[in-house]
Design a protein around this motif. Structure first.
Motif, PDB file in Angstrom:
ATOM      1  N   TRP A  16      18.883 -31.736   7.362  1.00  0.00           N
ATOM      2  CA  TRP A  16      20.255 -31.299   7.103  1.00  0.00           C
ATOM      3  C   TRP A  16      21.250 -32.417   7.433  1.00  0.00           C
ATOM      4  O   TRP A  16      22.248 -32.592   6.723  1.00  0.00           O
ATOM      5  CB  TRP A  16      20.580 -30.048   7.916  1.00  0.00           C
ATOM      6  N   ASN A  50      28.213 -26.759  -4.668  1.00  0.00           N
ATOM      7  CA  ASN A  50      27.264 -25.781  -4.153  1.00  0.00           C
ATOM      8  C   ASN A  50      26.417 -25.178  -5.270  1.00  0.00           C
ATOM      9  O   ASN A  50      25.198 -25.004  -5.125  1.00  0.00           O
ATOM     10  CB  ASN A  50      28.013 -24.675  -3.405  1.00  0.00           C
ATOM     11  N   ASN A  96      22.347 -25.851  -5.650  1.00  0.00           N
ATOM     12  CA  ASN A  96      21.469 -24.685  -5.552  1.00  0.00           C
ATOM     13  C   ASN A  96      20.664 -24.474  -6.829  1.00  0.00           C
ATOM     14  O   ASN A  96      19.514 -24.030  -6.777  1.00  0.00           O
ATOM     15  CB  ASN A  96      22.288 -23.434  -5.231  1.00  0.00           C
ATOM     16  N   ILE A 139      24.229 -18.592   1.539  1.00  0.00           N
ATOM     17  CA  ILE A 139      24.200 -19.818   0.742  1.00  0.00           C
ATOM     18  C   ILE A 139      25.362 -19.839  -0.253  1.00  0.00           C
ATOM     19  O   ILE A 139      26.153 -20.775  -0.280  1.00  0.00           O
ATOM     20  CB  ILE A 139      22.866 -19.970  -0.022  1.00  0.00           C
ATOM     21  N   ASP A 191      27.958 -21.608   2.262  1.00  0.00           N
ATOM     22  CA  ASP A 191      27.890 -23.046   1.993  1.00  0.00           C
ATOM     23  C   ASP A 191      29.122 -23.540   1.243  1.00  0.00           C
ATOM     24  O   ASP A 191      29.592 -24.664   1.469  1.00  0.00           O
ATOM     25  CB  ASP A 191      26.625 -23.377   1.183  1.00  0.00           C
ATOM     26  N   GLN A 200      18.912 -29.669   1.161  1.00  0.00           N
ATOM     27  CA  GLN A 200      18.858 -28.239   0.894  1.00  0.00           C
ATOM     28  C   GLN A 200      17.429 -27.734   0.746  1.00  0.00           C
ATOM     29  O   GLN A 200      16.990 -26.885   1.502  1.00  0.00           O
ATOM     30  CB  GLN A 200      19.658 -27.908  -0.375  1.00  0.00           C
TER      31      GLN A 200
END
Length: 294
Positions: free
Chosen positions: A17, A37, A41, A79, A83, A231
């Motif tokens: 991270w 984000n 993802n 998330i 995030d 991630q």
């Protein structure tokens, strides 16, 4: 000193991270938080598609409807929403303040674990938590407060605390599912929930256009690297830590990410390592030793 799988995975997750945070800071200069984000993802979900059968085989696990709902909700909250708020706060406050505020994550998890998971910490582990918190605070607090209007700083602080609280809620929400089901399948469901949650938020706020990658000057190489290390790899190690040890222990060990960020900044960005930074590293490592001695 006892280093179990859960503790090892939690420390490795913190390192991964930390690498991701440095890359996300660079990416945040050109990509809005929601867009960054969503794109990272989406890349992580693509990475999971071949990883799931490689690790778990082709047999489909049997999830109950409740487990599916919890995993999807955990992804949407922890998330999709958290995030996005984290990236926005990172842009407004900088890494130093965000590193300090990250200390609030483990207290949130400890309180929620006490209330909902019936978890308890020994006196030695509480001392470890205190040392880790002090060490991260000493190492991460910026030498000079960054500029910014008071209203901007207060907004950033609010976003940061909300994002950290939501991350804690999300991991406690999915803890029992992690213990009962294959790790990457749960991770995949969380990613589906995250992407679905972000599409819903974008639709409600009329920002669907942000979910598409920019047509020019897209830093794909850096984004793919950040998605994989910061991630995909970090999240799998993070969830594995929670699968194989107490949520409270994993959360405290995850705090070492701020120290890893400090050390990587010295190696990667050639920033000086001060005596205060060294003191923070020493305190944090002492706290980790206390945590592992239980």
């Amino acid at each position: 000193m006892s280093l179990g799988l859960g503790e090892l995975f939690s420390l490795l997750s913190a390192l991964a991270w930390a690498v991701g945070v440095i890359l996300y800071r660079q990416l945040g200069a050109s990509l809005p938080p929601l867009q960054l984000n969503f794109l990272k993802n989406g890349l992580v979900l693509l990475m999971l598609v071949p990883a799931i059968p490689l690790l778990h085989g082709l047999a489909l696990p049997v999830f109950t409807p409740g487990q599916i709902a919890l995993a999807l909700a955990s992804g949407a909250i922890g998330i999709g929403i958290a995030d996005t708020l984290y990236f926005r706060a990172l842009n407004e406050l900088g890494a130093g303040r965000m590193g300090v505020l990250g200390n609030f994550y483990s207290p949130f998890v400890i309180v929620l674990g006490y209330l909902f998971l019936d978890e308890r910490l020994s006196a030695l582990q509480l001392w470890g938590f205190a040392l880790v918190s002090v060490g991260v605070f000493v190492a991460a607090w910026p030498r000079a407060a960054p500029g910014g209007r008071p209203s901007q700083v207060l907004r950033g602080l609010g976003l940061a605390l909300l994002s950290i609280a939501l991350m804690a809620v999300a991991i406690v929400l999915v803890k029992r599912v992690l213990e009962a089901q294959p790790l990457l399948w749960v991770t995949g469901l969380r990613m589906v929930g995250a992407l679905g949650g972000m599409v819903l938020v974008a639709a409600l706020t009329r920002q669907l256009a942000l979910l598409h990658p920019p047509t020019e000057a897209m830093p794909w190489r850096r984004l793919v690297t950040a998605a994989f290390v910061g991630q995909f790899l970090a999240m799998i190690l993070w969830l594995a830590g929670y699968k194989y040890t107490q949520a409270s222990v994993a959360a405290i060990l995850n705090e070492t990410a701020s120290v890893f960020i400090l050390l990587l900044a010295v190696i990667w960005l050639k920033e000086p390592l001060t005596r205060r930074g060294l003191a923070g590293v020493a305190l944090t490592l002492a706290g980790v030793a206390f945590m592992l001695a239980h």
